[in-house]
Scaffold this motif. Structure first.
Motif, PDB file in Angstrom:
ATOM      1  N   GLU A  29       0.820  -1.210   0.000  1.00 11.63           N
ATOM      2  CA  GLU A  29       0.000   0.000   0.000  1.00 11.63           C
ATOM      3  C   GLU A  29       0.858   1.266   0.000  1.00 11.63           C
ATOM      4  OE1 GLU A  29      -2.543  -0.322   3.356  1.00 11.63           O
ATOM      5  OE2 GLU A  29      -3.666  -2.052   2.570  1.00 11.63           O
ATOM      6  N   SER A  30       1.985   1.215   0.715  1.00 15.70           N
ATOM      7  CA  SER A  30       2.832   2.407   0.820  1.00 15.70           C
ATOM      8  C   SER A  30       3.817   2.527  -0.336  1.00 15.70           C
ATOM      9  CB  SER A  30       3.612   2.374   2.135  1.00 15.70           C
ATOM     10  OG  SER A  30       4.554   1.310   2.131  1.00 15.70           O
ATOM     11  N   GLY A  31       4.079   1.406  -0.994  1.00 18.62           N
ATOM     12  CA  GLY A  31       5.072   1.403  -2.066  1.00 18.62           C
ATOM     13  C   GLY A  31       6.495   1.326  -1.575  1.00 18.62           C
ATOM     14  N   ALA A  32       6.672   1.097  -0.258  1.00 20.37           N
ATOM     15  CA  ALA A  32       8.013   1.013   0.315  1.00 20.37           C
ATOM     16  C   ALA A  32       8.610  -0.363   0.050  1.00 20.37           C
ATOM     17  CB  ALA A  32       7.965   1.278   1.811  1.00 20.37           C
ATOM     18  N   PRO A  33       9.884  -0.444  -0.307  1.00 20.03           N
ATOM     19  CA  PRO A  33      10.512  -1.752  -0.490  1.00 20.03           C
ATOM     20  C   PRO A  33      10.652  -2.481   0.844  1.00 20.03           C
ATOM     21  CG  PRO A  33      12.152  -0.009  -0.674  1.00 20.03           C
ATOM     22  CD  PRO A  33      10.818   0.665  -0.598  1.00 20.03           C
ATOM     23  N   LEU A  34      10.482  -3.791   0.796  1.00 19.42           N
ATOM     24  CA  LEU A  34      10.500  -4.615   2.002  1.00 19.42           C
ATOM     25  C   LEU A  34      11.517  -5.736   1.829  1.00 19.42           C
ATOM     26  CD1 LEU A  34       9.225  -5.498   4.754  1.00 19.42           C
ATOM     27  CD2 LEU A  34       7.553  -6.810   3.410  1.00 19.42           C
ATOM     28  N   LEU A  35      12.464  -5.838   2.763  1.00 20.29           N
ATOM     29  CA  LEU A  35      13.456  -6.914   2.771  1.00 20.29           C
ATOM     30  C   LEU A  35      13.229  -7.789   3.991  1.00 20.29           C
ATOM     31  CD1 LEU A  35      16.071  -8.328   1.816  1.00 20.29           C
ATOM     32  CD2 LEU A  35      17.346  -6.638   3.174  1.00 20.29           C
ATOM     33  N   LEU A  36      13.004  -9.073   3.752  1.00 17.40           N
ATOM     34  CA  LEU A  36      12.832 -10.040   4.827  1.00 17.40           C
ATOM     35  C   LEU A  36      14.077 -10.920   4.881  1.00 17.40           C
ATOM     36  CD1 LEU A  36       9.130 -11.089   4.156  1.00 17.40           C
ATOM     37  CD2 LEU A  36       9.974  -9.343   5.718  1.00 17.40           C
ATOM     38  N   ILE A  37      14.713 -10.953   6.044  1.00 16.02           N
ATOM     39  CA  ILE A  37      15.929 -11.750   6.228  1.00 16.02           C
ATOM     40  C   ILE A  37      15.573 -12.980   7.044  1.00 16.02           C
ATOM     41  CG2 ILE A  37      18.264 -11.790   7.159  1.00 16.02           C
ATOM     42  CD1 ILE A  37      18.348  -8.767   6.819  1.00 16.02           C
ATOM     43  N   ALA A  38      15.823 -14.156   6.471  1.00 20.66           N
ATOM     44  CA  ALA A  38      15.491 -15.421   7.135  1.00 20.66           C
ATOM     45  C   ALA A  38      16.766 -16.188   7.447  1.00 20.66           C
ATOM     46  CB  ALA A  38      14.572 -16.257   6.253  1.00 20.66           C
ATOM     47  N   ASN A  39      16.844 -16.743   8.652  1.00 23.23           N
ATOM     48  CA  ASN A  39      18.006 -17.536   9.034  1.00 23.23           C
ATOM     49  C   ASN A  39      17.881 -18.984   8.594  1.00 23.23           C
ATOM     50  OD1 ASN A  39      19.439 -15.434  10.439  1.00 23.23           O
ATOM     51  ND2 ASN A  39      17.900 -15.590  12.049  1.00 23.23           N
ATOM     52  N   ALA A  40      16.660 -19.479   8.505  1.00 22.22           N
ATOM     53  CA  ALA A  40      16.442 -20.868   8.130  1.00 22.22           C
ATOM     54  C   ALA A  40      16.659 -21.058   6.633  1.00 22.22           C
ATOM     55  CB  ALA A  40      15.022 -21.300   8.505  1.00 22.22           C
ATOM     56  N   GLN A  41      17.256 -22.198   6.286  1.00 19.84           N
ATOM     57  CA  GLN A  41      17.436 -22.568   4.885  1.00 19.84           C
ATOM     58  C   GLN A  41      16.991 -24.021   4.719  1.00 19.84           C
ATOM     59  OE1 GLN A  41      21.743 -21.249   4.546  1.00 19.84           O
ATOM     60  NE2 GLN A  41      20.974 -20.512   2.587  1.00 19.84           N
ATOM     61  N   PRO A  42      15.865 -24.297   4.067  1.00 21.11           N
ATOM     62  CA  PRO A  42      14.931 -23.322   3.506  1.00 21.11           C
ATOM     63  C   PRO A  42      14.005 -22.746   4.580  1.00 21.11           C
ATOM     64  CG  PRO A  42      14.104 -25.530   3.137  1.00 21.11           C
ATOM     65  CD  PRO A  42      15.445 -25.686   3.804  1.00 21.11           C
ATOM     66  N   TRP A  43      13.339 -21.647   4.239  1.00 22.44           N
ATOM     67  CA  TRP A  43      12.355 -21.027   5.125  1.00 22.44           C
ATOM     68  C   TRP A  43      11.005 -21.675   4.816  1.00 22.44           C
ATOM     69  CZ3 TRP A  43      10.636 -15.175   4.685  1.00 22.44           C
ATOM     70  CH2 TRP A  43       9.675 -14.911   5.685  1.00 22.44           C
ATOM     71  N   ASN A  44      10.535 -22.492   5.732  1.00 23.16           N
ATOM     72  CA  ASN A  44       9.276 -23.210   5.537  1.00 23.16           C
ATOM     73  C   ASN A  44       8.125 -22.387   6.117  1.00 23.16           C
ATOM     74  OD1 ASN A  44      10.446 -25.577   4.336  1.00 23.16           O
ATOM     75  ND2 ASN A  44      11.174 -26.155   6.380  1.00 23.16           N
ATOM     76  N   ILE A  45       7.339 -21.793   5.235  1.00 24.11           N
ATOM     77  CA  ILE A  45       6.224 -20.933   5.632  1.00 24.11           C
ATOM     78  C   ILE A  45       4.935 -21.744   5.606  1.00 24.11           C
ATOM     79  CG2 ILE A  45       4.956 -18.829   5.087  1.00 24.11           C
ATOM     80  CD1 ILE A  45       7.481 -17.834   3.654  1.00 24.11           C
TER      81      ILE A  45
END
Length: 202
Positions: free
Chosen positions: A88-104
Motif C-alpha cells: 500500500e505504501s510502495g516502500a521496499p520490504l526486505l525479509l531476512i530469514a536464518n532458516a534454509q529453507p524457510w518453511n512458511i
C-alpha cells in the motif's frame, strides 16, 4: 573485490566493520541497490550463519528499505500484514530469514514470498575468505602479522562461522600469551578450532 562502508553507530563483537563484497554476495548487494526492480517490491534474503545477513540488512535499512531481520522467527500473520502495508505504501520490504529453507505454513504469506525476489548469500572463495579474516581482525583491533591470510585460508574450514571462530581464537591466544599474532599463534589457533595437525596441511 570491493568494500561497502556502513553508517553503523554500533557494532556487535564478531561483526566485520565493513561489508566485504565478493563472489558470495555481489549479486545480493547489486539487487539491494535497486529495489524498484523487485517483484512486489519485496525481497527475501537467506544465507549461512554469520555470513553478514544482518550487516547487509542494516546497510539496506540506511538506504530506506524496510527490513525485517529474523523474519522466519516472526508471527506469519503479522508478516503478512507487513507485506500488505508495504504494498500500500510502495516502500521496499526486505525479509531476512536464518532458516534454509524457510518453511512458511501460512498459505497467503507463502504465495507472496514465493513471488518475491529470492536472494541468497553463497559460500566463500579464497579471496573473500582472506578479506573476511582481515575485516574481523580489524573489528577486534587485532593486528595480524604479514602473510596471515596466505597461511590461514588454505588451512581454514571454509565457512563464515569457522573463520570467525579462528580469528577469535587467534585474538584470545595472542592476548593470553601477551605476544603478537604471528605464525606460532596462528598454528595453535588452527589446532584449537579445527583439530590437531590442521596447521600442517598443504
Amino acid at each position: 573485490m570491493s568494500q561497502i562502508a556502513l553508517p553503523l553507530e554500533t557494532r556487535s563483537q564478531g561483526d566485520p566493520a565493513r561489508i566485504i563484497v565478493g563472489n558470495a554476495n555481489a549479486g545480493v548487494v547489486e539487487a539491494l541497490s535497486d529495489p524498484s526492480s523487485w517483484p512486489f517490491r519485496t525481497a527475501v534474503l537467506t544465507g549461512p550463519p554469520r555470513s553478514g545477513k544482518s550487516l547487509i540488512g542494516r546497510w539496506a535499512s540506511a538506504q530506506g528499505i524496510c527490513v525485517v531481520d529474523g523474519a522466519d522467527s516472526e508471527d506469519e500473520t503479522e508478516l503478512f500484514h507487513r507485506w500488505n502495508a508495504a504494498q500500500e505504501s510502495g516502500a521496499p520490504l526486505l525479509l531476512i530469514a536464518n532458516a534454509q529453507p524457510w518453511n512458511i505454513t501460512l498459505p497467503d504469506l507463502r504465495s507472496r514470498m514465493g513471488g518475491s525476489l529470492q536472494l541468497e548469500i553463497g559460500e566463500l572463495d579464497d579471496e573473500m575468505a582472506a578479506e573476511l579474516i582481515h575485516a574481523i581482525a580489524e573489528q577486534r583491533s587485532l593486528s595480524l602479522a604479514d602473510g596471515a591470510a596466505e597461511y590461514l585460508v588454505p588451512r581454514a574450514v571454509r565457512s563464515y562461522q569457522a573463520i570467525e571462530r579462528l580469528v577469535v581464537a587467534i585474538d584470545r591466544i595472542s592476548l593470553e600469551r601477551q605476544v603478537p599474532a604471528t605464525m606460532s599463534v596462528w598454528r595453535d589457533a588452527l589446532e584449537a578450532t579445527h583439530g590437531p595437525d590442521q596447521h600442517r596441511l598443504l
